[in-house]
Write an enzyme that holds these catalytic residues in place. Structure first.
Site, PDB file in Angstrom:
ATOM      1  N   ALA A 199      -8.112  -1.633  13.536  1.00  0.00           N
ATOM      2  CA  ALA A 199      -8.372  -2.832  12.731  1.00  0.00           C
ATOM      3  C   ALA A 199      -7.244  -3.113  11.746  1.00  0.00           C
ATOM      4  O   ALA A 199      -6.649  -2.190  11.184  1.00  0.00           O
ATOM      5  CB  ALA A 199      -9.684  -2.662  11.970  1.00  0.00           C
ATOM      6  N   ASP A 209      -9.209   2.138   1.691  1.00  0.00           N
ATOM      7  CA  ASP A 209      -8.461   2.479   2.902  1.00  0.00           C
ATOM      8  C   ASP A 209      -9.450   3.239   3.797  1.00  0.00           C
ATOM      9  O   ASP A 209      -9.805   4.389   3.517  1.00  0.00           O
ATOM     10  CB  ASP A 209      -7.261   3.359   2.520  1.00  0.00           C
ATOM     11  CG  ASP A 209      -6.438   3.783   3.743  1.00  0.00           C
ATOM     12  OD1 ASP A 209      -6.925   3.616   4.883  1.00  0.00           O
ATOM     13  OD2 ASP A 209      -5.318   4.279   3.546  1.00  0.00           O
ATOM     14  N   ASN A 268      -6.380 -12.206   8.110  1.00  0.00           N
ATOM     15  CA  ASN A 268      -5.042 -12.039   8.681  1.00  0.00           C
ATOM     16  C   ASN A 268      -5.057 -12.458  10.129  1.00  0.00           C
ATOM     17  O   ASN A 268      -6.100 -12.849  10.667  1.00  0.00           O
ATOM     18  CB  ASN A 268      -4.547 -10.601   8.493  1.00  0.00           C
ATOM     19  CG  ASN A 268      -5.447  -9.609   9.192  1.00  0.00           C
ATOM     20  OD1 ASN A 268      -5.591  -9.646  10.407  1.00  0.00           O
ATOM     21  ND2 ASN A 268      -6.085  -8.732   8.419  1.00  0.00           N
TER      22      ASN A 268
END
Ligand code: CTP
Length: 421
Positions: free
Chosen positions: A277, A308, A212
């Site tokens: 992050a 997660d 990303n």
């Protein structure tokens, strides 16, 4: 680090402004409060005040020339730069602010400012037209983005008769800012802060990945802000082009699973966990061992969810303070509040990445802080370094509240400053 903020070693930089006489008052007041003061003057400043005045006031030699070597065998600007707990430049002229912004090192003061890792405070004094000039303001912004703190000039009538913004701040204000900054430098001493930053890269094959647009700038700024306040900082970073901040232990990882493992290894020992992050939420189910060759047929990749990280460790938070980040695109506050509750956080910092200047890859951000008690603190658009300090202000305040709460698990490992409300 490790000094007593009540008795610090301060370098007072004096530039060639009529307000140079005010530096005498500042030097005297700092010494009165027990600090050690070393004055460094620009050559122009010596045309307004004699170095002997400062030498008499401070009891220390005054340096002007880079080749002034008080002690043969020691390089003065390096020794002063390394030994200083804080550099205060008062008064600072437009010219010296410009030199600092550009990283020039053409006299003792600017050389020292480039060589130091100590906090730098700048108290400008100049004609209002010079202070408000776009060049000066651009230099101020560049320096602020690098963590230099300005003690803003006030409004008044100048020595030249002009009226406006540009008068040096008054002495009590300068002393207060200096002492606040010195205390801040130590306020997280003894606290271990764990920070995650950057993106994660999820491999498809040896040359391709899913990632990303996170640059890591916000997470690195948070790690740096914590270190600047004396915390022991461990930064777990995904792939970025950034150098780790000075004094921060940096662990580099690539994937979400590696980041989770590193976080789990360091979570036990931390007092504060700040999850900045931008973890990739999915990874390819299968990683090709060799580069997959191009073909004209469609290629379907099956993605499986990543762990997660924050959601995994937050339920084990115990006495720790756990802070999340949320980058949203619309309904930012609503989504962030839901994340704060779902992940059991103390605080979440949210920004809307669709807003110009507040997203990935830029140096500024507009954060809103949402607390577990329901309170909301919107921050203005700020350089990420300043926003990180505003977040650290909130962290320090929450640590004090946590330490003061009755029924909180053992806080005996925290420094004394966190044991009383
Ligand atoms: N986070 C994490 N691990 C993940 C995803 C997110 O640790 N796999 C952390 C981020 O570091 C951040 C917080 O969780 O502190 C919120 O991240 P965000 O991506 O906004 O939330 P998600 O839970 O992924 O929700 P969504 O993507 O649906 O908005």
């Amino acid at each position: 680090m490790g000094y007593n903020p009540d008795v610090a070693r301060i370098v007072l930089g004096v530039c060639g402004s009529v307000a140079a006489y005010r530096a005498c008052e500042v030097a005297r007041e700092l010494i009165h409060r027990g600090h050690e003061v070393h004055v460094v003057m620009t050559p122009h400043a010596t045309r307004l005040i004699a170095p002997a005045t400062f030498a008499a006031l401070t009891g220390n030699p005054v340096t002007v020339d880079v080749f002034d070597e008080a002690q043969p065998g020691q390089i003065t600007h390096i020794r002063l730069a390394q030994d200083a707990d804080l550099i205060l430049i008062a008064p600072a002229t437009a010219h010296t602010i410009a030199r600092l912004a550009l990283g020039l090192a053409d006299d003792m003061l600017t050389t020292l400012a480039l060589a130091t890792r100590a906090p730098i405070l700048v108290a400008p004094a100049m004609n209002p037209a010079m202070w408000t000039h776009p060049a000066t303001q651009a230099h101020v912004q560049m320096l602020q983005a690098r963590g230099v703190e300005f003690i803003d000039p006030t409004y008044g009538v100048m020595a030249c008769g002009d009226e406006g913004w540009g008068k040096i701040a008054d002495t009590p204000t300068m002393i207060e800012v200096v002492e606040r900054r010195l205390k801040r430098t130590q306020e997280l001493a003894g606290i271990h802060v764990l920070v995650t930053a950057g993106p994660t890269y999820e491999p498809i094959d040896p040359v391709r990945f899913i990632g990303n647009r996170s640059s890591g700038k916000m997470g690195y700024a948070v790690a740096q802000a914590a270190a600047e306040r004396g915390a022991e900082v461990t930064l777990i970073s995904g792939p970025t082009a950034l150098d780790p901040p000075a004094g921060v232990k940096c662990i580099r990882v690539q994937t979400a699973e590696q980041m989770l493992q590193a976080v789990q290894e360091h979570f036990e020992a931390c007092d504060v966990f700040i999850s900045v992050a931008a973890v990739a939420d999915y990874r390819p189910e299968r990683v090709y061992p060799l580069k997959r060759k191009r073909s004209q047929r469609a290629w379907t990749l099956r993605l499986v969810p990543n762990p997660d990280i924050l959601g995994t460790v937050a339920p084990r938070k115990g006495h720790r303070l756990v802070v999340g980040f949320a980058a949203e695109t619309g309904k930012a506050i609503e989504y962030a509040r839901e994340k704060l509750q779902r992940k059991g956080l103390d605080l979440i910092a949210v920004n809307d990445v669709l807003e110009p200047q507040s997203g990935f890859e830029v140096d500024t951000t507009r954060l809103t802080l949402l607390y577990a008690d329901g309170s909301v603190e919107p921050l203005p658009l700020l350089p990420k370094r300043i926003a990180a300090h505003r977040l650290m202000d909130a962290v320090v305040e929450r640590l004090h509240i946590l330490a003061g709460k009755s029924g909180v698990p053992d806080r005996s490992h925290l420094p004394d400053s966190f044991k009383s409300p």
